[in-house]
Enzyme design. Structure first.
Site, mmCIF file in Angstrom:
data_model
loop_
_atom_site.group_PDB
_atom_site.id
_atom_site.type_symbol
_atom_site.label_atom_id
_atom_site.label_comp_id
_atom_site.label_asym_id
_atom_site.label_seq_id
_atom_site.Cartn_x
_atom_site.Cartn_y
_atom_site.Cartn_z
ATOM 1 N N GLU B 103 6.408 -1.784 -11.371
ATOM 2 C CA GLU B 103 6.927 -3.085 -10.942
ATOM 3 C C GLU B 103 8.453 -3.091 -11.031
ATOM 4 O O GLU B 103 9.137 -3.684 -10.188
ATOM 5 C CB GLU B 103 6.350 -4.224 -11.800
ATOM 6 N N HIS B 106 9.674 -1.336 -8.056
ATOM 7 C CA HIS B 106 9.620 -2.234 -6.890
ATOM 8 C C HIS B 106 10.810 -3.190 -6.898
ATOM 9 O O HIS B 106 11.478 -3.374 -5.876
ATOM 10 C CB HIS B 106 8.335 -3.068 -6.899
ATOM 11 N N TYR B 110 14.188 -3.503 -3.830
ATOM 12 C CA TYR B 110 14.787 -4.555 -3.008
ATOM 13 C C TYR B 110 16.306 -4.476 -3.077
ATOM 14 O O TYR B 110 16.996 -4.730 -2.084
ATOM 15 C CB TYR B 110 14.280 -5.936 -3.440
ATOM 16 N N GLU B 163 -0.424 -10.510 -8.225
ATOM 17 C CA GLU B 163 -0.480 -9.199 -7.566
ATOM 18 C C GLU B 163 -1.114 -9.268 -6.175
ATOM 19 O O GLU B 163 -0.688 -8.585 -5.253
ATOM 20 C CB GLU B 163 -1.314 -8.208 -8.399
#
Lengths: 133, 324
Positions: B103, B106, B110, B163
Site C-alpha cells: 500500500e 501504491h 501516485y 480495498e
C-alpha cells in the site's frame, strides 16, 4: 447435467454451485486425496489461481482429475469463476482447460456470481441435457 | 462482544514449514509474485498524452489521484497494520506486513505520476482540494474510526470495503482514459494496483469469514447488518464524491455503474450476496475491456458452439502438470 467443480477454502465456487439445480461433485481440497472417476458427461467449473511459486492458473486438483482419460473424455464444457480485476488472467484456468480438452468455455461469472448468473447457468445446463438426451 | 479466537503470540518465531491455513501461503506467494515498483512503468511516455488533456480533465485527474493517495496512505500506515494483532496465524501476520508495504508502494506511485506529468503548483493544489473535500474526508474518517476501534470484525469489514469498493470512484478514471488511448502507461500502473487490491480484498474478506467460524448466529447477523449499512452509508457518500469529481466532464453516471459493480464485489469478498441489481451494474464495456482485455467475450453456452477456444500466448508455463 453433472457439474464437477473445484472450490478453494474461500468456498466462492461452492456457494455458486449450491444455487444450481443440477447434480454436482466437488473435487477434493487436498491434492493428495484420490481423484473421483465419473461415468457420465459433465461440465467443469473452475476458479483461476494466481501464478505464484509452484502454482499455475489451473488448480492442481483439476489437473489431477482431468489427467484421468475416462474423466477427460466426458467433459462437455467449462465454466470459469473469476474476477475481472485480474485483467488478462480473468478466468484463465477455464480457457486453458477448454483449449487442452477441445471444448468451449460455456460461461464465466465473478466471485459468488450474480443471481442472473445462476439462472443463466441453470438454463444452459438444462439445454445441454436436452441436447445430449 | 465476545472474542473467543486465539490470536498469535508475538514472541513465537514463524515457521513456514508448518502452515495452519494454506490460504496464507497461497496469498503470500501470489503477493510476492506480483511485486512491482512504479519505476518499472515508463510513465514519461504519457507526457505527450497529458498535454492533450483539457484543463478540467487535468484537474480531475490530479484530484482523483490525490484521493487514491489518501486511501493508500491510510491502508498502508493504519489499516493493514491494525489487522496484525487480530491475526489467527503467524503467516496471516506476515501477509499483512506485505499488504501494508505494498500500500505504501501504491501511495508512492501516485507521486511518481504527479512528478512526471504535473507542475509543483498543480500538485499542491490537488492535495489542497483533497484535504478540503468533505466527502473524501468523510470516507477516510469512517474507515479510520473502525481501524482504531475495538472490534476486530469491523476492522476487517472496513478494510474490505476500502480495498474492494472505495478505491473505484478513482480507478474509474484511468480506465476511462485507457479506453480512449490516453495516459496508457499510467493505466498500466493502475492495473497493477487494482490487481494487488483485489488480492487484499479477497484475503481480508476470507479472514473475516474465518474469524466468524463458530461464532453464534446473533453475532453473525449483527455483523451482516452492520456491513450492509456501513456499505450503504459509504455508498451515498461515494455518490456525492463521484459527482464532485466527474460532473464537470459529464462522466458521473458512467462512473456510478462502476461503483455499483464493485460494491457487489466487496460484499461477495466477505461472503455476502450482492446488493446492486444487474440493471445498475452494467459497466460500460469500454471500461470493462480496459480492466480486463477479454472480459467482453461472449460465453453464453451456445454463441460459440462448435468452436473451441484457442489459447494465445497467455498460457502460463507453470500449467505443465498435464499427462496429455
Amino acid at each position: 447435467m453433472l457439474v464437477v467443480y473445484y472450490s478453494s477454502p474461500s468456498e466462492f465456487t461452492h456457494r455458486f454451485v449450491q444455487k444450481l439445480q443440477h447434480p454436482s461433485l466437488r473435487l477434493p481440497l487436498v491434492t493428495k486425496d484420490p481423484t473421483p472417476l465419473v461415468d457420465e458427461p459433465f461440465v467443469l467449473i473452475t476458479p483461476t489461481f494466481g501464478a505464484g511459486i509452484n502454482r499455475g492458473s489451473v488448480p492442481k486438483q483439476v489437473i489431477k482429475f482431468l489427467n484421468v482419460k475416462d474423466n477427460r473424455d466426458r467433459i462437455v464444457g467449462v465454466i470459469g469463476a473469476g474476477n475481472t480485476n485480474f485483467g488478462e488472467d480473468y478466468c484463465r484456468a477455464a480457457h486453458i482447460v477448454a483449449g487442452k480438452c477441445g471444448v468451449p468455455v460455456l460461461y464465466r461469472f465473478e466471485l459468488l456470481g450474480m443471481p442472473e448468473d445462476a439462472d443463466n447457468v441453470n438454463k444452459g445446463l438444462d439445454q445441454l441435457c436436452l441436447a445430449s438426451a | 462482544m465476545t472474542e473467543t479466537k486465539q490470536t498469535v503470540s508475538p514472541i513465537d518465531p514463524i515457521n513456514w514449514n508448518r502452515i495452519q491455513d494454506d490460504v496464507d501461503a497461497e496469498v503470500w506467494d501470489r503477493l510476492t509474485a506480483n511485486f512491482w515498483l512504479p519505476e518499472k512503468v515508463p510513465l514519461s511516455n504519457d507526457v505527450q498524452s497529458w498535454s492533450s488533456l483539457t484543463e478540467p480533465e487535468k484537474l480531475l485527474t490530479m484530484r482523483v489521484f490525490t484521493g487514491l493517495t489518501l486511501l493508500d496512505t491510510i491502508q498502508g500506515t493504519v489499516g493493514a497494520v491494525s489487522l496484525i494483532p487480530d491475526a489467527l496465524t503467524p503467516h496471516e501476520e506476515a501477509v499483512y506486513t506485505n499488504i501494508a508495504f505494498m500500500e505504501s508502494v501504491h501511495a508512492k506511485s501516485y507521486s511518481s505520476i504527479f512528478s512526471t506529468l504535473a507542475s509543483t503548483k498543480e500538485i499542491d493544489e490537488a492535495f489542497r482540494w483533497s484535504a478540503e473535500n468533505q466527502n473524501l474526508q468523510k470516507k477516510a474518517q469512517v474507515i479510520v474510526e473502525h481501524y482504531e476501534g475495538d472490534n476486530p470484525h469491523k476492522r476487517k469489514i472496513a478494510s474490505v470495503i476500502l480495498e474492494s469498493f472505495l478505491f473505484y470512484s478513482g480507478f474509474y478514471l484511468p480506465m476511462h482514459w485507457s479506453s480512449r488511448a490516453r495516459l496508457t502507461n499510467t493505466a498500466d500502473l493502475i492495473r497493477l494496483i487494482i490487481r494487488d487490491e483485489s488480492v487484499h480484498g479477497y484475503y481480508i474478506g476470507y479472514k473475516y469469514q474465518r474469524g466468524l467460524d463458530g461464532a453464534d448466529q446473533a453475532l453473525k447477523d449483527e455483523l451482516k447488518d452492520f456491513t450492509y449499512s456501513m456499505l450503504f452509508d459509504l455508498y451515498e457518500n461515494e455518490v456525492q464524491y463521484t459527482h464532485d469529481l466527474y460532473d464537470e466532464v459529464g462522466l458521473a453516471e458512467d462512473a456510478k455503474k462502476f461503483l455499483h459493480y464493485n460494491a457487489n464485489k466487496a460484499l461477495m469478498n466477505m461472503g455476502y450476496e450482492p446488493m446492486f441489481p444487474k440493471d445498475v451494474t452494467d459497466v460500460n464495456p469500454a471500461i470493462l475491456a480496459a480492466l480486463s482485455p477479454n472480459a467482453d467475450e461472449n460465453h453464453d453456452f451456445f454463441s460459440g458452439s462448435g468452436s473451441s477456444y484457442v489459447i494465445g500466448k497467455a498460457e502460463a508455463t507453470e500449467d505443465d502438470d498435464w499427462d496429455f
